[in-house]
Each structure stands twice: as C-alpha cells, then as structure tokens.
Design an enzyme around this catalytic site. Sequence first.
Site, PDB file in Angstrom:
ATOM      1  CG  HIS A 284      21.935   8.547  44.582  1.00 27.09           C
ATOM      2  ND1 HIS A 284      20.868   7.556  45.169  1.00 27.09           N
ATOM      3  CD2 HIS A 284      22.350   9.393  45.827  1.00 27.09           C
ATOM      4  CE1 HIS A 284      20.417   8.497  46.359  1.00 27.09           C
ATOM      5  NE2 HIS A 284      21.118   9.270  46.366  1.00 27.09           N
TER       6      HIS A 284
ATOM      7  CB  CYS B  91      40.931   6.436  38.166  1.00 24.03           C
ATOM      8  SG  CYS B  91      42.667   6.320  38.596  1.00 24.03           S
TER       9      CYS B  91
ATOM     10  CB  CYS C  91      42.946   5.144  35.911  1.00 21.36           C
ATOM     11  SG  CYS C  91      42.654   6.615  34.991  1.00 21.36           S
TER      12      CYS C  91
ATOM     13  N   GLY D  86       8.567   6.778  42.673  1.00 11.68           N
ATOM     14  CA  GLY D  86       9.004   5.090  42.977  1.00 11.68           C
ATOM     15  C   GLY D  86      10.192   5.357  44.216  1.00 11.68           C
ATOM     16  CB  THR D  87      11.486   7.731  46.106  1.00 12.75           C
ATOM     17  OG1 THR D  87      12.243   8.099  46.689  1.00 12.75           O
ATOM     18  CG2 THR D  87      10.751   8.829  45.998  1.00 12.75           C
TER      19      THR D  87
END
Length: 234
Positions: free
Chosen positions: A104, A112, A131, A170-171
């Site tokens: 994620h 950019c 950038c 832990g999800t």
Amino acid sequence: MIDIVVLTGAGLSAESGLRTFRDSGGLWEDHAVEDVATPAAFRRNPDLVHRFYNERRRQARSAQPNAAHRALARLSRQPGVLVVTQNVDDLLDRAGAQGVIHMHGALNRGICAACGNRFAVTGDLATADPCPACGAAALRPDIVWFGEMPQQMELIMGALQTARTFAAIGTSGQVYPAAGFVEIANGSGADCVEINLDPHRSSPLFHRHIAGPATTTVPAWVDEVIGPAASGDR
C-alpha cells in the site's frame, strides 16, 4: 522459491502507538476516506491530503518497532520468506526486516505524478514542492489510495502460489485484494494461520487461529517456526 508468506496489517503496529483504521479510535474517524484517501480527494484538495499524510508521517517517525516487528525481522532473514505489509509505516524496516513489500506504499516515500520519480521523504510534503527529478509541482505521497492498484502484486501472487505457509497478522481481512490472499494460499495447499487480537470474524480458510496481542503471539509463533532467538536478537 518462497516457502513462507507473511501478510501484516495495522494490528502489528498498534502496540507501537499507531492507530488502526477500523477500530473505534481508528484514524479515519476524523476524516472521511473520500476526503483524504482517493485520487479524487487529492485533485479536489491537495493541501488537506498533504496535511493528513504529513501528520501520519510525523506519528510514524516518533513510533518505535515493537517485539512483533523484531520477531518478523528475524524471520525475514531466513531463506524462502516473504513479508508483505499493508502498513505504510517503516517499523518493520527499522526493526531490520529484509525485502519487505509495502503493497500500500510508504509514508517515507513520495512520487511525482508528472514523471513517476519516487524519492525518500523525511519531512513534510507541500503542494508547491518541486519534483527533485523534473521540477514539476506534482508531488504526492507514495501511498496506494482506494481505487488504485497495490504495488508488486505480480510478485505477491506468485509467492502465494508456491508458499507452504501463509500467515496473516494483525489484519482485519476486509480490504481487498489482501483479504483474498488466504483463498489463493489455501487453494495452493499452504498451511494458513491467522494471528490477531480478535479473530472471531476470520475466514474459515485459515487452518489455525492464534489470538492475543501481537507483541506476545508473533514472537512465540516465529520461535515455533524457526526456533528461539538468541538472547541478543529479540
């Protein structure tokens, strides 16, 4: 070949003081997802989105890896292990984990939108920042927002099909495509284990459920898989 795939979620970092998304004190409580975690939100109000992620970045920098991060770091140094995280903090990396896939994205990276350059971020990002590669004022956090494709999915999917063990730690099991990983691993013959504070809503595709705080359950599971750590490696 990958023998063990570990998927981690927000519960791994909760004991380091980072708030989880889906509990009653979750991070989205003060901000609608549509306001801070979609491409449309960034187009509509980039200043708000930058402020939101700047604050998250500061919180992550102030947090420290816990015993669960350190145990997974030890596991990651074994051959044939792939650690995939849904978390955007860098606590696994700071604990010494090797080859972590941040599916994620990561708070400590920017990208950019004009040229695709990815770069390290140590402070705040602002709408007008140029950038470092092309100079365009088109920077955004290197975060996978809702509606976008998670990173390195081809590598993850291939690993799930060869793994002999799949562990979800832990999800919540509510966010796809990560929520479907257990189905792929189970269908490929992997032994599937869930380690969570409260696994009562978990998928029946898991063969084993371990309940309790990550800082106690994860080190114990890693000890079970690869043997106890030396006293100085915890």
